[in-house]
Design a protein around this motif. Structure first.
Motif, PDB file in Angstrom:
ATOM      1  N   TYR A 159       0.801  -1.206   0.000  1.00 28.62           N
ATOM      2  CA  TYR A 159       0.000   0.000   0.000  1.00 28.62           C
ATOM      3  C   TYR A 159       0.836   1.259   0.000  1.00 28.62           C
ATOM      4  CZ  TYR A 159       0.121  -1.277   5.012  1.00 28.62           C
ATOM      5  OH  TYR A 159       0.469  -1.712   6.248  1.00 28.62           O
ATOM      6  N   SER A 166      -3.165  -0.423  -3.695  1.00 30.81           N
ATOM      7  CA  SER A 166      -3.077   0.082  -2.326  1.00 30.81           C
ATOM      8  C   SER A 166      -4.307  -0.296  -1.517  1.00 30.81           C
ATOM      9  CB  SER A 166      -2.901   1.600  -2.362  1.00 30.81           C
ATOM     10  OG  SER A 166      -3.070   2.163  -1.109  1.00 30.81           O
ATOM     11  N   SER A 167      -5.494  -0.090  -2.068  1.00 27.35           N
ATOM     12  CA  SER A 167      -6.730  -0.353  -1.332  1.00 27.35           C
ATOM     13  C   SER A 167      -6.850  -1.821  -0.949  1.00 27.35           C
ATOM     14  CB  SER A 167      -7.938   0.069  -2.178  1.00 27.35           C
ATOM     15  OG  SER A 167      -7.908   1.459  -2.423  1.00 27.35           O
ATOM     16  N   VAL A 226      -4.522  -2.659   1.874  1.00 26.73           N
ATOM     17  CA  VAL A 226      -5.018  -2.181   3.166  1.00 26.73           C
ATOM     18  C   VAL A 226      -6.030  -3.163   3.729  1.00 26.73           C
ATOM     19  CG1 VAL A 226      -6.364  -0.381   4.303  1.00 26.73           C
ATOM     20  CG2 VAL A 226      -4.588   0.249   2.682  1.00 26.73           C
ATOM     21  N   ASP A 244      -4.234  -6.132   4.954  1.00 29.38           N
ATOM     22  CA  ASP A 244      -3.494  -5.838   6.175  1.00 29.38           C
ATOM     23  C   ASP A 244      -4.416  -5.818   7.392  1.00 29.38           C
ATOM     24  OD1 ASP A 244      -0.989  -4.839   7.532  1.00 29.38           O
ATOM     25  OD2 ASP A 244      -2.328  -3.177   7.960  1.00 29.38           O
ATOM     26  N   SER A 266     -11.664   2.171   1.659  1.00 26.96           N
ATOM     27  CA  SER A 266     -10.864   2.997   0.749  1.00 26.96           C
ATOM     28  C   SER A 266     -11.016   4.479   1.078  1.00 26.96           C
ATOM     29  CB  SER A 266     -11.280   2.733  -0.702  1.00 26.96           C
ATOM     30  OG  SER A 266     -10.525   3.525  -1.590  1.00 26.96           O
ATOM     31  N   HIS A 276      -9.290   5.165   4.452  1.00 24.58           N
ATOM     32  CA  HIS A 276      -7.848   5.097   4.245  1.00 24.58           C
ATOM     33  C   HIS A 276      -7.330   6.343   3.531  1.00 24.58           C
ATOM     34  CE1 HIS A 276      -4.355   3.595   1.675  1.00 24.58           C
ATOM     35  NE2 HIS A 276      -3.885   3.603   2.904  1.00 24.58           N
ATOM     36  N   ARG A 299      -4.522   8.804   5.103  1.00 24.29           N
ATOM     37  CA  ARG A 299      -3.186   8.832   4.496  1.00 24.29           C
ATOM     38  C   ARG A 299      -2.867  10.179   3.875  1.00 24.29           C
ATOM     39  NH1 ARG A 299      -2.217   7.689  -1.343  1.00 24.29           N
ATOM     40  NH2 ARG A 299      -4.183   7.988  -2.423  1.00 24.29           N
ATOM     41  N   THR A 311     -12.227   4.791  12.209  1.00 23.38           N
ATOM     42  CA  THR A 311     -10.814   4.448  12.236  1.00 23.38           C
ATOM     43  C   THR A 311     -10.011   5.583  12.843  1.00 23.38           C
ATOM     44  OG1 THR A 311      -8.989   3.493  10.954  1.00 23.38           O
ATOM     45  CG2 THR A 311     -10.143   5.350   9.958  1.00 23.38           C
ATOM     46  N   HIS A 371       0.280   5.706   5.489  1.00 24.91           N
ATOM     47  CA  HIS A 371      -0.583   4.816   4.703  1.00 24.91           C
ATOM     48  C   HIS A 371      -1.084   3.638   5.516  1.00 24.91           C
ATOM     49  CE1 HIS A 371       0.483   6.132   0.365  1.00 24.91           C
ATOM     50  NE2 HIS A 371       0.625   7.129   1.199  1.00 24.91           N
ATOM     51  N   VAL A 372      -0.390   3.313   6.593  1.00 27.31           N
ATOM     52  CA  VAL A 372      -0.839   2.215   7.446  1.00 27.31           C
ATOM     53  C   VAL A 372      -1.939   2.759   8.350  1.00 27.31           C
ATOM     54  CG1 VAL A 372      -0.109   0.389   9.016  1.00 27.31           C
ATOM     55  CG2 VAL A 372       1.550   1.440   7.461  1.00 27.31           C
ATOM     56  N   MET A 373      -3.133   2.182   8.302  1.00 27.40           N
ATOM     57  CA  MET A 373      -4.254   2.769   9.035  1.00 27.40           C
ATOM     58  C   MET A 373      -4.050   2.713  10.535  1.00 27.40           C
ATOM     59  SD  MET A 373      -7.557   1.782   6.690  1.00 27.40           S
ATOM     60  CE  MET A 373      -8.742   2.620   7.721  1.00 27.40           C
TER      61      MET A 373
END
Length: 706
Positions: A4, A12-13, A16, A19, A182, A185, A189, A212, A290-292
């Motif tokens: 991602y 990327s989506s 995520v 992950d 998405s 995120h 990000r 989140t 980028h890591v939630m």
């Protein structure tokens, strides 16, 4: 993993989703009492429901909202039309609520623009079906916000993202899940002003709420918003009248327009209560954001703008780091102070003065303060420390990753690689504290250097820094090409967030670092080089648990040296040999626990450019010394690394100095971008390796992949 940070949005989506895997599904009561902002004083959901019934907005008899003539599932028109009445429901709820709270104006308004892409400073293809956005916008009139964009809305103003489906099948639910994640995120990000955000998904009349922050991602259990309107009423009243801080915005970061580009005024409050404001001039690195869940680190080049409330002119450039550390863990400047204290006690002040040359100089440091309180994820969850015992698990859709395609990438992205947050237990809230550091030195990361001798000079200095750490029982645990830096003719070691004393009994995650530069044993969480010993019946198989030690830092340093050689070429516009490409993909396959078989065999350096091979020979000898050190140390349980480390340091000192000497005036280049479309070699065994890779359109901070 690393996908991602690739720069591609579909890639990327999906990464995520993979992950996150499974996220906690909590009761509506928990979501309303712990996650949503508190209801405005005077708002009574039951009374508003009755008022809406009397106003014939909601019917108790038919158990439906009057604006919806039929269930969305039975609507013959498109989803946009089927769910359009939700806007009237929002307006009616807000109108009734305002009558009970002194006609107070709502913070948010409802918008449904599913065919229009909200404006963003970052590449994005997500189109939420609807959203709640700020009436007083945070977005600015920069080059991304033109007159033609005025009806699109901006991601910088969206507080709640909605996704709709008329159907209730598994595919409908999974598509909504993917789209809402998405959206969440993208907000987290791309926007440095955000601390958290919310979402809503609806399949026919089944609704779920999403949340989140840097500590956790949650979803509520579903409910029927026709027959159980009180939950939707509660949600709308809660968010519509919340202030910006309660909705996840950071009041200590202000977006501004400077010379037609978005920049940020960021307030740093020191532990002594001194406030200063810095204005960003460019983003150095933001791929950790980028890591939630995790540190969400962003690094900016900045200039001091306000000090003691007074403007500062012609200030020198500095570096500002914004990050979220694990609750209870020392801040990076505090860790650095502990290291200097340890060196002073063992060696005296002269050694401390020497050590300062190898680390960054902290100009200002402090936890982020929001209205007099530390900014922690606990405040975003209304002081909830634990998840409820009755929670469930909601599995997110995570198919195989799609083929990689180029878009604008993260700033400061090391080619192929980047940090990953440590593995965490999904059923716990890992709360974090928001903090900021300002450093004097505006450094250049090793992956941006263009001379091989400079690379090895930096590695020599980083080795000295590690020797200082190791001599007082500390380990770094997170070496990568992003925190091995060059400034003023010297190497500097940064990112001490995960540094710790080897005897520390604090229960923080062990598997830290960047996958491609992480020691193989750290990846595996096991000792790999000792003799096999069969344990007897009933014998504790975990009596010698894995523990990070200084040899693992040394291996990470070797991986950086290896990457520097195997990634680059020695001619501008050149392309690596097929042997170099094959070896590169074996060494750096892009996934965890896939390198040990290559690492455990002698390093092949003959495929490198001829001008690199003498340095490559030295790096190969370093590799042999590491393997020998592991084998010697793991002859005992637990490993005794004292003597092996001393020998290894001698080998590294000699081989790095030799590599530096034979690399004089050798320039290094990224491979020719026009060759990017070639497939990686088929014999790497990596079935999931992207089959096509093209140069990103923005190459100012990114090198293409071999």
């Amino acid at each position: 993993m690393t996908e991602y940070r690739s720069g591609d949005l579909s890639f990327s989506s999906m990464a995520v989703l993979r992950d996150l895997g499974e996220i906690p599904s909590v009761s509506l009561d928990y979501f309303e009492s712990r996650v949503l902002p508190p209801l405005p004083q005077g708002v009574d959901v039951t009374k508003i429901k009755e008022s809406l019934r009397h106003a014939r907005v909601w019917s108790k008899g038919s158990r439906r909202w009057a604006a919806f003539k039929r269930n969305p599932k039975k609507c013959t028109k498109c989803e946009d039309t089927a769910f359009k009445p939700l806007s009237r429901v929002f307006d009616a709820v807000v109108r009734e609520a305002r009558q009970t709270i002194g006609n107070r104006k709502a913070t948010l308004m409802y918008a449904s623009r599913p065919t229009k892409l909200p404006t963003s400073e970052r590449s994005n293809s997500t189109r939420p079906d609807a959203f709640l956005l700020l009436r007083e916008k945070k977005s600015i009139d920069d080059k991304t916000d033109t007159i033609n964009d005025s009806h699109r809305g901006s991601w910088n103003d969206i507080a709640v993202s909605f996704e709709f489906k008329k159907g209730t099948g598994e595919e409908d639910c999974e598509e909504d899940d993917e789209k809402v994640i998405s959206s969440l995120h993208h907000i987290m990000r791309s926007d440095p002003c955000r601390r958290s955000t919310l979402g809503v998904t609806i399949e026919d009349t089944q609704m779920r709420f999403w949340f989140t922050c840097r500590a956790i991602t949650l979803v509520s259990q579903p409910f029927d918003f026709f027959t159980e309107p009180e939950h939707l009423i509660h949600f709308f009243c809660s968010v519509a009248f919340a202030n910006e801080q309660q909705l996840g915005w950071d009041p200590t970061v202000q977006r501004v327009c400077v010379e037609g580009k978005p920049q940020y005024n960021i307030t740093v409050c020191t532990d002594e209560g001194k406030e200063t404001v810095y204005q960003t001039t460019k983003t150095i690195s933001d791929f950790s954001a980028h890591v939630m869940q995790g540190r969400g680190t962003r690094v900016f080049q900045v200039r001091l703008m306000l000090q003691n409330g007074q403007p500062v002119r012609n200030a020198e450039p500095l570096v500002l780091k914004d990050s979220w550390r694990e609750l209870g863990r020392a801040r990076e400047d505090e860790i650095l102070g502990q290291i200097f204290d340890g060196l002073g006690k063992k060696y005296g002040t002269k050694k401390v003065s020497e050590a300062r040359d190898y680390f960054l100089t902290v100009v200002a440091a402090g936890d982020v303060m929001v209205h007099g309180e530390k900014d922690q994820t606990t405040s975003l969850l209304r002081d909830a420390d634990e998840l409820p015992p009755d929670l469930g698990l909601h599995r997110l859709p995570a198919d195989d990753l799609p083929e990689w395609e180029p878009t604008r990438s993260s700033e400061g992205l090391t080619p192929n690689f980047s940090s990953v947050s440590p593995s965490v237990e999904k059923l716990q809230i890992h709360h974090r504290t928001h903090y900021r550091l300002v450093f004097k030195e505006v450094c250049e990361p090793i992956h941006d250097l263009n001379r091989l001798d400079t690379v090895f000079k930096v590695l020599m200095d980083i080795h000295k820094a590690l020797q200082l750490l190791h001599s007082i029982g500390w380990v770094h645990r997170d070496l990568s090409t992003s925190n091995v830096l060059y400034w003023g003719g010297m190497g500097k070691l940064a990112d001490l967030d995960y540094a710790k004393h080897v005897d520390s009994n604090k229960s923080h995650e062990v598997r830290t670092g960047t996958p491609e530069f992480m020691a193989c044993e750290v990846e595996a969480q096991a000792y790999l080089f000792g003799p096999f010993r069969l344990k007897g019946p009933g014998e504790d198989r975990n009596w010698c648990p894995f523990k990070f030690n200084p040899l693992h830092d040394m291996e990470s340093l070797w991986w950086i040296a290896t990457w520097s050689l195997y990634y680059h070429v020695d001619q501008k516009g050149g392309w690596p040999s097929s042997e170099q490409i094959t070896q590169f993909y074996k060494l750096f396959p892009g996934r965890l626990n896939a390198r040990f078989s290559t690492f455990s065999t002698p390093l092949k350096y003959n495929g490198l450019p001829a001008s690199f091979q003498r340095a490559g020979y030295g790096v190969a000898l370093m590799h042999a010394a590491i393997v020998a050190a592991y084998k010697e140390s793991e002859m005992t349980e637990p490993p005794d690394y004292t003597n092996p480390l001393e020998k290894l340091n001698s080998a590294f000192t000699e081989r790095l100095a030799s590599a530096f000497a034979v690399s004089k005036n050798i320039e290094i280049f990224s491979p020719n971008a026009k060759r990017q479309r070639e497939d990686p070699p088929s014999d790497t065994g990596d079935a999931k390796q992207p089959s096509k890779e093209k140069q990103d359109t923005d190459t100012s901070n990114k090198k293409p992949k071999v």
